[in-house]
Design a protein around this motif. Structure first.
Motif, mmCIF file in Angstrom:
data_model
loop_
_atom_site.group_PDB
_atom_site.id
_atom_site.type_symbol
_atom_site.label_atom_id
_atom_site.label_comp_id
_atom_site.label_asym_id
_atom_site.label_seq_id
_atom_site.Cartn_x
_atom_site.Cartn_y
_atom_site.Cartn_z
ATOM 1 N N ILE A 153 0.822 -1.221 0.000
ATOM 2 C CA ILE A 153 0.000 0.000 0.000
ATOM 3 C C ILE A 153 0.853 1.268 0.000
ATOM 4 O O ILE A 153 0.386 2.331 0.410
ATOM 5 C CB ILE A 153 -0.974 0.010 1.199
ATOM 6 C CG1 ILE A 153 -0.214 0.008 2.531
ATOM 7 C CG2 ILE A 153 -1.939 -1.164 1.124
ATOM 8 C CD1 ILE A 153 -1.118 0.178 3.761
ATOM 9 N N LYS A 175 -2.959 -0.194 -9.762
ATOM 10 C CA LYS A 175 -2.924 -0.228 -8.298
ATOM 11 C C LYS A 175 -2.195 0.981 -7.732
ATOM 12 O O LYS A 175 -2.536 1.476 -6.655
ATOM 13 C CB LYS A 175 -2.228 -1.505 -7.815
ATOM 14 C CG LYS A 175 -2.161 -1.608 -6.280
ATOM 15 C CD LYS A 175 -1.393 -2.821 -5.828
ATOM 16 C CE LYS A 175 0.102 -2.626 -5.901
ATOM 17 N NZ LYS A 175 0.600 -1.678 -4.859
ATOM 18 N N LEU A 180 -5.554 3.689 -3.285
ATOM 19 C CA LEU A 180 -5.256 2.283 -2.985
ATOM 20 C C LEU A 180 -3.937 2.139 -2.237
ATOM 21 O O LEU A 180 -3.753 1.171 -1.499
ATOM 22 C CB LEU A 180 -5.207 1.455 -4.277
ATOM 23 C CG LEU A 180 -6.527 1.171 -4.988
ATOM 24 C CD1 LEU A 180 -6.282 0.346 -6.232
ATOM 25 C CD2 LEU A 180 -7.510 0.463 -4.065
ATOM 26 N N SER A 201 -9.223 4.010 1.444
ATOM 27 C CA SER A 201 -8.670 2.849 0.767
ATOM 28 C C SER A 201 -9.314 1.564 1.281
ATOM 29 O O SER A 201 -9.655 0.667 0.496
ATOM 30 C CB SER A 201 -7.151 2.798 0.982
ATOM 31 O OG SER A 201 -6.590 1.664 0.373
ATOM 32 N N TRP A 205 -11.531 -1.125 -1.047
ATOM 33 C CA TRP A 205 -11.275 -2.558 -1.147
ATOM 34 C C TRP A 205 -12.514 -3.365 -0.772
ATOM 35 O O TRP A 205 -12.906 -4.290 -1.479
ATOM 36 C CB TRP A 205 -10.103 -2.955 -0.244
ATOM 37 C CG TRP A 205 -8.766 -2.721 -0.853
ATOM 38 C CD1 TRP A 205 -7.896 -1.698 -0.583
ATOM 39 C CD2 TRP A 205 -8.134 -3.514 -1.859
ATOM 40 N NE1 TRP A 205 -6.771 -1.809 -1.350
ATOM 41 C CE2 TRP A 205 -6.881 -2.921 -2.139
ATOM 42 C CE3 TRP A 205 -8.491 -4.670 -2.539
ATOM 43 C CZ2 TRP A 205 -5.993 -3.444 -3.073
ATOM 44 C CZ3 TRP A 205 -7.610 -5.198 -3.475
ATOM 45 C CH2 TRP A 205 -6.374 -4.588 -3.732
ATOM 46 N N PRO A 215 -10.416 -3.544 -7.479
ATOM 47 C CA PRO A 215 -10.203 -2.105 -7.683
ATOM 48 C C PRO A 215 -9.163 -1.732 -8.726
ATOM 49 O O PRO A 215 -8.958 -0.558 -8.994
ATOM 50 C CB PRO A 215 -9.775 -1.624 -6.286
ATOM 51 C CG PRO A 215 -9.181 -2.810 -5.628
ATOM 52 C CD PRO A 215 -9.963 -3.983 -6.145
ATOM 53 N N TYR A 216 -8.477 -2.693 -9.302
ATOM 54 C CA TYR A 216 -7.595 -2.393 -10.426
ATOM 55 C C TYR A 216 -7.594 -3.590 -11.372
ATOM 56 O O TYR A 216 -8.139 -4.659 -11.058
ATOM 57 C CB TYR A 216 -6.172 -2.028 -9.962
ATOM 58 C CG TYR A 216 -5.406 -3.098 -9.216
ATOM 59 C CD1 TYR A 216 -4.637 -4.046 -9.896
ATOM 60 C CD2 TYR A 216 -5.424 -3.157 -7.824
ATOM 61 C CE1 TYR A 216 -3.916 -5.016 -9.219
ATOM 62 C CE2 TYR A 216 -4.707 -4.124 -7.134
ATOM 63 C CZ TYR A 216 -3.957 -5.050 -7.837
ATOM 64 O OH TYR A 216 -3.250 -6.017 -7.153
#
Length: 311
Positions: A153, A175, A180, A201, A205, A215-216
């Motif tokens: 992260i 990402k 994120l 974040s 998620w 998310p990506y």
């Protein structure tokens, strides 16, 4: 003239052949665009989607309150899949999804920004972050997992190339973006971050995986993608059952048929399995002699041009 964000959006609409439009540079060096009447109104869509999201959130909140009053609440949605999701995350990232959420939550809640010289931002070293997480979580998280999550992260000054195009529509598929990766490594093992961004974040998620999304961008053959496809199918089926129940409550059980795979159930003149696929719900309102053909789909809405073209 249009903003840089709008210019990149229209550029993607042209590149991915989503809708006809043209970007021009005027004599005054202003970027302008032309579009026809069929062009997708992105701003209006986002406004309408925001209104829908607010109403959906209200209804979901009321539903959760009602469900929490039940002493024997059944595990549904992502809750029933957590073990599989955790194992898939462990296989791919070497940490579990639950621990990722716990770390983001702990960083967002337990950090003390008031003592930070960068207030409202926090500044901590890796050792302090690991200690804070391990000391404030219910489950005993392995410090090795915490370290892997911190790396996962985090962004640093080498994340992007100096000549790399930072375009909104491309960033939202990666990402490596702040919502994120809320930790910014400003020097070795020292991080600058915002508490609220860590919580944002965490919610991103949870909300994505709860709706069987990620998310990506991940390849369809990735094990996480395969697992989420199964979860999405389950959510589809639950929606079909809920829609069937609602229609029966409104029109009566005798006026509703669900999951019609063999069309000869409707008429002997129809082919048994036409190319259009099954009908989720066929309902009749005898008072108005109206026939309703419903397709219950838990649609993962895409707004990025690349995703629209991909679908």
């Amino acid at each position: 003239a249009i903003s840089a964000h709008e210019a990149t959006l229209f550029s993607d609409f042209i590149h991915f052949d989503i809708a006809p439009c043209r970007i021009t540079l005027s004599d005054m060096f202003e970027i302008e665009y032309e579009k026809d009447s069929t062009f997708f109104d992105h701003n209006q869509y986002m406004q309408k989607q925001g209104e829908i999201n607010v109403e959906t959130a209200k209804a979901s909140f009321v539903q959760r309150i009602m469900e929490s009053r039940s002493a024997h609440e059944e595990k549904t949605g992502i809750n029933s899949w957590l073990e599989e999701i955790d194992q898939t995350f462990l296989d791919k990232f070497r940490f579990s999804f639950v621990n990722l959420i716990q770390v983001l939550y702990c960083i967002g809640v337990c950090s003390d920004s008031e003592k930070s010289p960068y207030f409202p931002l926090c500044k901590e070293n890796r050792e302090a972050l690991v200690l804070m997480v391990c000391s404030n979580t219910i489950d005993n998280i392995d410090s090795a997992q915490v370290n892997k999550i911190i790396d996962f992260i985090s962004l640093d000054f080498t994340t992007y190339e100096c000549n790399e195009d930072i375009m909104t529509t491309k960033m939202l598929r990666r990402k490596e973006r702040i919502n994120l990766c809320p930790l910014i490594q400003i020097e070795k093992d020292n991080f600058l971050y915002g508490k609220q961004m860590s919580l944002c974040s965490m919610h991103l998620w949870v909300n994505n995986l709860s709706s069987a999304d990620f998310p990506y961008y991940l390849d369809d053959k990735d094990n996480i993608s395969i697992l989420l496809a199964k979860l999405h199918k389950e959510l589809d089926r639950k929606l079909e059952i809920a829609a069937e129940s609602k229609m029966k409550a409104i029109l009566g059980a005798n006026n509703v048929e669900a999951t019609i795979d063999n069309f000869r159930r409707i008429s002997a003149k129809f082919p048994s399995k036409p190319s259009c696929g099954e009908i989720d719900i066929l309902a009749v309102n005898p008072d108005t002699t109206t026939i309703f053909v419903l397709d219950a789909k838990n649609v993962k809405k895409k707004i990025l041009p690349a995703d629209i073209r991909r679908e």
